[in-house]
Enzyme design. Structure first.
Site, mmCIF file in Angstrom:
data_model
loop_
_atom_site.group_PDB
_atom_site.id
_atom_site.type_symbol
_atom_site.label_atom_id
_atom_site.label_comp_id
_atom_site.label_asym_id
_atom_site.label_seq_id
_atom_site.Cartn_x
_atom_site.Cartn_y
_atom_site.Cartn_z
ATOM 1 N N SER A 1 0.855 -1.178 0.000
ATOM 2 C CA SER A 1 0.000 0.000 0.000
ATOM 3 C C SER A 1 0.895 1.233 0.000
ATOM 4 O O SER A 1 2.096 1.132 0.275
ATOM 5 C CB SER A 1 -0.881 0.002 1.264
ATOM 6 O OG SER A 1 -1.498 1.253 1.477
ATOM 7 N N TYR B 1 -2.146 -1.221 10.299
ATOM 8 C CA TYR B 1 -2.125 -1.352 8.837
ATOM 9 C C TYR B 1 -0.744 -0.993 8.305
ATOM 10 O O TYR B 1 -0.198 -1.691 7.441
ATOM 11 C CB TYR B 1 -3.195 -0.449 8.240
ATOM 12 C CG TYR B 1 -3.476 -0.663 6.779
ATOM 13 C CD1 TYR B 1 -4.115 -1.811 6.332
ATOM 14 C CD2 TYR B 1 -3.121 0.295 5.827
ATOM 15 C CE1 TYR B 1 -4.397 -2.001 4.981
ATOM 16 C CE2 TYR B 1 -3.394 0.124 4.485
ATOM 17 C CZ TYR B 1 -4.036 -1.032 4.064
ATOM 18 O OH TYR B 1 -4.298 -1.215 2.722
#
Length: 271
Positions: free
Chosen positions: A140, A153
């Site tokens: 990401s 995350y």
């Protein structure tokens, strides 16, 4: 890998979002597909779109290490080989370090990091055996910079990046016939924000609305960018103009990017 036609491609998290778009794009290029997801309804919908392709569907929970290894063996039995693996399945969590529960922290790491690590290790011998393999792990832009309320995350996606970049170098040094790519999507118009877990004090509705405004790239566009990166053997595949911008800021400013993120977060996350 210069041609995807007749290659056996494995895609996790294919029941929606980028995974579904990847399955469609790979099928259009003549791939034989092994698609999986924990969501059997979404997976069946994806498979129904691919009637013209050779496709098999598998229910798979990527947080289950033994299930991943069994899945790798099953795919090889069904298709005879594996050429391309895209570890795409993932989830999201928005919570501060102080409020985040151990359960939620473990949940996201089991899926977003361990699912990728186990998926890579389970399929790697088969990719090598194919003589023309490519492993793709989805990180990401949050694997490039740290963001408040995204610590778990961030931890998972930074870990995916480090794991994948290390593995790419190992494959080259060992002379193995496997290319390795790490993908860093920016804001993609998928359902990941709507299905994200939230800390108890988070304004989930406002955060999801904010994400929808910032999501600049469609899943189909993301899939096309990823496949182009695969065919070019790119080590790092940036998806979306925001991903390119974040990567540039990180390279130019180093750790000095953090005040910019703090300013943005004060207006968009602390609500």
């Amino acid at each position: 890998m210069k041609d995807l036609n007749n290659k056996v491609a494995v895609v996790t998290g294919a029941g929606s979002g980028i995974g579904r778009s990847l399955a469609r794009a790979l099928a259009a290029r003549g791939c034989r597909l092994a698609i999986s997801d924990v969501n059997e309804t979404g997976l069946a919908e994806t498979a129904a779109e691919l009637k013209e392709a050779e496709v098999r569907s598998y229910r798979l929970d990527v947080s289950d290490r033994d299930a991943i290894y069994a899945h790798a063996e099953e795919v090889v039995r069904d298709f005879g080989q594996v050429n391309l693996v895209i570890n795409n399945a993932g989830v999201a969590l928005s919570a501060s370090v102080r409020e985040m529960t151990d359960e939620d922290f473990k949940w996201i790491m089991d899926i977003d990091f361990w699912g990728v690590a186990h998926g890579s290790r389970a399929f790697l011998p088969h990719l090598i055996a194919s003589g023309d393999g490519h492993l793709v792990n989805i990180s990401s832009v949050f694997g490039l910079i740290g963001v408040p309320k995204q610590s778990a995350y961030n931890a998972a996606k930074f870990a995916v990046r480090g794991f994948t970049e290390s593995l790419r170098q190992e494959m080259k040094l060992e002379g193995q016939p496997v290319a390795v790519s790490c993908v860093h999507p920016g804001g993609i118009r998928t359902n990941i924000a709507n299905s994200a877990r939230m800390g108890k004090s988070e304004n989930g509705a406002a955060q999801r609305k904010g994400f929808d405004k910032l999501a600049m790239t469609t899943p189909d566009k993301a899939a096309e960018t990823i496949l182009k990166g695969i065919l070019r053997d790119e080590s790092r595949i940036l998806v979306g103009p925001d991903a390119w911008g974040i990567d540039a800021i990180n390279r130019l400013l180093g750790s000095a990017y953090q005040p910019l993120v703090e300013r943005f977060s004060r207006n968009n996350l602390y609500i």
